[in-house]
Structure formats: C-alpha cells, structure tokens
Design a protein around this motif. Structure first.
Motif, mmCIF file in Angstrom:
data_model
loop_
_atom_site.group_PDB
_atom_site.id
_atom_site.type_symbol
_atom_site.label_atom_id
_atom_site.label_comp_id
_atom_site.label_asym_id
_atom_site.label_seq_id
_atom_site.Cartn_x
_atom_site.Cartn_y
_atom_site.Cartn_z
ATOM 1 N N ALA A 20 0.829 -1.205 0.000
ATOM 2 C CA ALA A 20 0.000 0.000 0.000
ATOM 3 C C ALA A 20 0.866 1.259 0.000
ATOM 4 O O ALA A 20 0.542 2.260 -0.660
ATOM 5 C CB ALA A 20 -0.920 -0.002 1.218
ATOM 6 N N TYR A 21 1.975 1.217 0.723
ATOM 7 C CA TYR A 21 2.873 2.374 0.794
ATOM 8 C C TYR A 21 3.516 2.637 -0.568
ATOM 9 O O TYR A 21 3.567 3.786 -1.033
ATOM 10 C CB TYR A 21 3.955 2.136 1.851
ATOM 11 N N VAL A 22 4.006 1.575 -1.202
ATOM 12 C CA VAL A 22 4.625 1.729 -2.521
ATOM 13 C C VAL A 22 3.610 2.286 -3.513
ATOM 14 O O VAL A 22 3.921 3.189 -4.298
ATOM 15 C CB VAL A 22 5.185 0.377 -3.028
ATOM 16 N N VAL B 43 -3.287 9.750 7.866
ATOM 17 C CA VAL B 43 -3.800 9.886 6.502
ATOM 18 C C VAL B 43 -3.615 8.580 5.737
ATOM 19 O O VAL B 43 -4.532 8.111 5.049
ATOM 20 C CB VAL B 43 -3.087 11.040 5.766
ATOM 21 N N PHE B 44 -2.433 7.995 5.858
ATOM 22 C CA PHE B 44 -2.125 6.744 5.153
ATOM 23 C C PHE B 44 -3.030 5.615 5.639
ATOM 24 O O PHE B 44 -3.580 4.846 4.840
ATOM 25 C CB PHE B 44 -0.658 6.378 5.368
ATOM 26 N N ALA B 45 -3.179 5.517 6.956
ATOM 27 C CA ALA B 45 -3.990 4.438 7.534
ATOM 28 C C ALA B 45 -5.455 4.572 7.110
ATOM 29 O O ALA B 45 -6.099 3.586 6.730
ATOM 30 C CB ALA B 45 -3.873 4.462 9.055
ATOM 31 N N LYS B 46 -5.962 5.780 7.157
ATOM 32 C CA LYS B 46 -7.360 6.008 6.791
ATOM 33 C C LYS B 46 -7.607 5.649 5.329
ATOM 34 O O LYS B 46 -8.620 5.015 4.999
ATOM 35 C CB LYS B 46 -7.736 7.459 7.043
ATOM 36 N N LYS B 47 -6.677 6.037 4.459
ATOM 37 C CA LYS B 47 -6.813 5.764 3.032
ATOM 38 C C LYS B 47 -6.831 4.266 2.760
ATOM 39 O O LYS B 47 -7.480 3.793 1.821
ATOM 40 C CB LYS B 47 -5.659 6.426 2.261
ATOM 41 N N ASN B 48 -6.135 3.509 3.595
ATOM 42 C CA ASN B 48 -6.029 2.063 3.373
ATOM 43 C C ASN B 48 -6.866 1.247 4.365
ATOM 44 O O ASN B 48 -6.607 0.056 4.561
ATOM 45 C CB ASN B 48 -4.554 1.651 3.443
ATOM 46 N N GLU B 49 -7.824 1.905 4.979
ATOM 47 C CA GLU B 49 -8.801 1.240 5.846
ATOM 48 C C GLU B 49 -8.147 0.383 6.936
ATOM 49 O O GLU B 49 -8.464 -0.786 7.125
ATOM 50 C CB GLU B 49 -9.767 0.388 5.011
ATOM 51 N N MET B 50 -7.210 1.004 7.620
ATOM 52 C CA MET B 50 -6.582 0.358 8.787
ATOM 53 C C MET B 50 -6.481 1.401 9.886
ATOM 54 O O MET B 50 -6.663 2.596 9.639
ATOM 55 C CB MET B 50 -5.196 -0.189 8.427
#
Length: 219
Positions: free
Chosen positions: A10-12, A27-34
């Motif tokens: 997901a990060y890549v 922001v990253f976690a929310k975008k990836n539903e974690m």
C-alpha cells in the motif's frame, strides 16, 4: 487485518501514485482502511518501512543465490558478482519505487538512513565471503587494509545502484557491464600484486640487510 506485506504494498502504491510520502500515518492508515495502531504494530515510521523494503530485497537476494547448487564451489569474487547480478535483477521488479526512493535521498557523503538495514545485510555477507577468500589465499591479507575491503565493496554497490537508476540501455545491459568491470577491478585490488611482493621484500631486507653489508654489497 493489515500485514507487513500489505502495508508495504500500500505504501509503494501511495508514493508512486502521489509522488511523495503520506502527510501522516493517520492519513495513510485512513486511506487504506486500517487503524494507526495496525500500522505501528509493524513499523515505527515511514522511514522504517522503506528500510524494510530495501532490506527485504537484500535478504531475498541472499536466499536466491545461496540456494544455487553451485554456490559452495564459487570463489569470493564469483559470490560477489552473483550477489550484484541477482540483487539488480530482483530490483527490476520494483524499479519505479527504487528510483523514487533513491532520488529523494539528500546528497551526502554518508549512507542515507533508508539504506541502513540493507548495508548491514550487505556487509555481513561481504565479511563472510571475504573471510573465505582470505583463508583460501584468494585474497591478500594486508595489515589494516583487509578490514576495509567490505567498505570498498559497499562503495562499489552504491556506484552501481546510482548507475542503474540512470541506465536507459535495453535490459540494463550497461549496468551488467558496470557490475562486471567494477567488481572485477575491486577484487583485483584485493588480490596479491607486485606491490605486495615489493613490500614483503622490503621487510625482508630490513631484517636481513646487515648480511649484504657484511658481504661488501652495502651502498
């Protein structure tokens, strides 16, 4: 449930799509539903995540080359060449990420933190094959300098990495050539040379020079 691999993937995807690191773990976690907690269960920061990606490529490289049946018969030079070729072959699969990661690093004479784990794995491997080479006599055991052989290989690795990032040749054939020439030249310097013979002769004369003088050959 997020896993180490799913977070890395997901990060890549994020950095290659957005062209930059996420503004925050939230922001990253929310975008990836974690949840943030799920992220921190695996990585302490985005820097640690990138370190893990590079270290993973190095670890996979070692698993691949050491699994070859012919591996035990290779010389130290051949093992080094095998590592370089295999690493950059695997890196092709993540070229876009590698270009992003390398190009964002600040210009410095020291190793960027993102490569810290990779360097540890690389140097441990180098110590292993260099020790074999010194014990077999393939490499010259020079006082003080032998301990720096691994550093020379790390510098060579860094050169090839940046060369590969900018290589636009078909199949990265110029990178293969850079590996062959660079690693071979480096190992040529590790092996015994006429300079070593001259140095040894100089030590011999220093210990036994009086004999020549007694025989009338002094200067």
């Amino acid at each position: 449930m997020a896993t180490t691999e799913s977070i890395k993937k997901a990060y890549v995807d994020y950095v290659l799509t957005e062209g930059e690191e996420p503004k925050s773990v939230y922001v990253f976690a929310k975008k990836n539903e974690m949840t943030e907690a799920e992220f921190y269960n695996h990585f302490g920061s985005f820097k640690a995540l990138e370190q893990n990606i590079w270290a993973g490529i190095a670890t996979n490289t070692l698993a691949e080359i050491k699994g070859q049946e012919v591996w035990p018969q290779y010389s130290a030079r051949e093992k080094a060449l095998s590592y370089f070729y295999a690493f950059f072959e695997l890196l092709k699969q993540q070229r876009s990420f590698a270009v992003y990661s390398v190009n964002k690093q600040p210009k410095s004479i020291t190793t960027p933190p993102v490569f810290a784990e990779l360097r540890t794995i690389f140097e441990n491997f180098c110590n292993e094959i260099l020790t074999e080479g010194l014990e077999s006599g393939e490499l010259s055991d020079r006082k003080f300098f032998s301990k720096r052989y691994k550093d020379a290989l790390w510098v060579q690795f860094g050169f090839v990495l940046h060369f590969w990032i900018n290589d636009s040749s078909t199949g990265f054939e110029k990178t293969d050539e850079a590996i062959e020439k660079g690693v071979n030249v480096t190992f040529d310097l590790f092996q015994r040379s006429p300079i070593d013979n001259l140095f040894e002769y100089g030590k011999f004369l220093a210990k036994n020079g009086g004999i020549a003088e007694k025989m009338g050959f002094g200067v």
